[in-house]
Design an enzyme around this catalytic site. Structure first.
Site, PDB file in Angstrom:
ATOM      1  N   LEU A   1      -4.419  -6.941 -20.307  1.00 16.23           N
ATOM      2  CA  LEU A   1      -3.522  -6.677 -19.181  1.00 16.23           C
ATOM      3  C   LEU A   1      -2.446  -5.634 -19.527  1.00 16.23           C
ATOM      4  O   LEU A   1      -1.712  -5.801 -20.512  1.00 16.23           O
ATOM      5  CB  LEU A   1      -2.853  -7.989 -18.757  1.00 16.23           C
TER       6      LEU A   1
ATOM      7  N   ARG B   1      -5.307  -8.615  -8.901  1.00 13.77           N
ATOM      8  CA  ARG B   1      -6.400  -9.391  -9.515  1.00 13.77           C
ATOM      9  C   ARG B   1      -6.624  -8.856 -10.924  1.00 13.77           C
ATOM     10  O   ARG B   1      -6.601  -7.640 -11.148  1.00 13.77           O
ATOM     11  CB  ARG B   1      -7.711  -9.174  -8.738  1.00 13.77           C
TER      12      ARG B   1
ATOM     13  N   GLY C   1       0.778  -1.247   0.000  1.00 13.88           N
ATOM     14  CA  GLY C   1       0.000   0.000   0.000  1.00 13.88           C
ATOM     15  C   GLY C   1       0.801   1.283   0.000  1.00 13.88           C
ATOM     16  O   GLY C   1       0.275   2.336   0.373  1.00 13.88           O
TER      17      GLY C   1
ATOM     18  N   LEU D   1      -9.050  -7.843 -13.833  1.00  9.28           N
ATOM     19  CA  LEU D   1     -10.440  -7.376 -13.842  1.00  9.28           C
ATOM     20  C   LEU D   1     -11.150  -7.938 -15.074  1.00  9.28           C
ATOM     21  O   LEU D   1     -10.614  -7.917 -16.178  1.00  9.28           O
ATOM     22  CB  LEU D   1     -10.502  -5.843 -13.895  1.00  9.28           C
TER      23      LEU D   1
ATOM     24  N   HIS E   1       2.039   0.788 -13.002  1.00  7.09           N
ATOM     25  CA  HIS E   1       2.841  -0.393 -13.339  1.00  7.09           C
ATOM     26  C   HIS E   1       4.312   0.006 -13.371  1.00  7.09           C
ATOM     27  O   HIS E   1       4.660   1.035 -13.959  1.00  7.09           O
ATOM     28  CB  HIS E   1       2.394  -0.925 -14.706  1.00  7.09           C
TER      29      HIS E   1
ATOM     30  N   ASN F   1      -4.341   2.321 -13.292  1.00  3.65           N
ATOM     31  CA  ASN F   1      -3.407   1.391 -12.664  1.00  3.65           C
ATOM     32  C   ASN F   1      -2.011   1.988 -12.747  1.00  3.65           C
ATOM     33  O   ASN F   1      -1.726   2.790 -13.642  1.00  3.65           O
ATOM     34  CB  ASN F   1      -3.433   0.046 -13.399  1.00  3.65           C
TER      35      ASN F   1
HETATM   36  C1  GRF Z   1       3.938  -1.143  -7.291  1.00  5.08           C
HETATM   37  O1  GRF Z   1       5.233  -1.380  -7.773  1.00  5.08           O
HETATM   38  C2  GRF Z   1       2.981  -0.946  -8.433  1.00  5.08           C
HETATM   39  O2  GRF Z   1       3.563  -0.329  -9.540  1.00  5.08           O
HETATM   40  C3  GRF Z   1       2.599  -2.360  -8.802  1.00  5.08           C
HETATM   41  O3  GRF Z   1       2.515  -3.033  -7.577  1.00  5.08           O
HETATM   42  C4  GRF Z   1       3.343  -2.383  -6.621  1.00  5.08           C
HETATM   43  C5  GRF Z   1       2.465  -2.020  -5.469  1.00  5.08           C
HETATM   44  O4  GRF Z   1       3.198  -1.479  -4.393  1.00  5.08           O
HETATM   45  N1  GRF Z   1       1.368  -2.398  -9.548  1.00  5.08           N
HETATM   46  P1  GRF Z   1       2.432  -0.820  -3.166  1.00  5.08           P
HETATM   47  O5  GRF Z   1       1.464  -1.867  -2.627  1.00  5.08           O
HETATM   48  O6  GRF Z   1       1.706   0.397  -3.675  1.00  5.08           O
HETATM   49  O7  GRF Z   1       3.494  -0.497  -2.181  1.00  5.08           O
END
Ligand code: GRF
Length: 191
Positions: free
Chosen positions: A145, A92, A13, A94, A110, A108
């Site tokens: 995805l 997950r 988080g 979607l 990434h 999202n």
């Molecule tokens: C991050 O690296 C994000 O880019 C990816 O998952 C990770 C989540 O990290 N989708 P956090 O839970 O926000 O610390």
């Protein structure tokens, strides 16, 4: 008027925390109506609790199908009048049930420069590829995805001796600045 976000997490988080911080520091004009986790023990839920934000645990394991789970997520978000959904480490996929309920309203983040290194372990993918740079991308979620339109991205150098962990933490620092900025951009464009 401040806009209503819903944030979905599965774990640490830290991006949720970055969004909460940006709201509290008035860098992001929005409020979070609910933080939903599919894992009861997601450490990130604590950030929401400490900020006085409602948390909801919805286990995917008790729903007979991906679609029914997604319907439950959408119901929870719509009941709280969420306008923009932010995935922040939500592990997950979607289904169209979710994506079609929030068209162009799901973001999202990434940890790569999409379209490079989609899917799992993108930092390791970058190292295996011999890349000299990688980065972070905020994008809209569609039915494929890590393939929706890019909102913002920022590059990060890959350094000699990097491991997936050192590269991931360099990218993560960029993510924490990028995600609130990208949310602001999307909210401004959709006024
Ligand atoms: C991050 O690296 C994000 O880019 C990816 O998952 C990770 C989540 O990290 N989708 P956090 O839970 O926000 O610390």
């Amino acid at each position: 008027m401040s806009r209503t976000l819903g944030v979905l997490i599965s774990g640490r988080g830290s991006n949720l925390k970055a969004i909460i911080d940006a709201i509290q520091q008035h860098r992001l004009d929005a409020s979070i109506a609910v933080v939903i986790s599919n894992r009861v023990d997601a450490p990130g839920l604590d950030y929401a609790v400490r900020a006085g934000i409602e948390t909801l645990f919805l286990s995917h394991k008790v729903y007979p199908s991906r679609e029914e789970y997604d319907r439950a997520l959408v119901d929870a978000l719509k009941r709280r009048r969420v306008e923009l959904v932010c995935l922040a480490g939500f592990m997950r996929l979607l289904s169209p049930v979710f994506v079609d309920a929030y068209p162009n309203r799901i973001l999202n983040i990434h940890p790569s420069l999409l379209p490079k290194y989609r899917g799992l372990q993108p930092q390791q993918q970058a190292l295996d590829d011999g890349a000299t740079e990688s980065g972070a991308t905020v994008h809209f979620v569609n039915n494929d995805l890590d393939s929706g339109p890019v909102v913002m991205q920022q590059s990060v150098p890959v350094l000699a001796g990097d491991t997936a962990q050192t590269l991931a933490s360099r990218i993560l620092a960029v993510e924490h600045r990028l995600y609130p900025e990208a949310i602001t951009k999307v909210l401004q464009q959709s006024r």
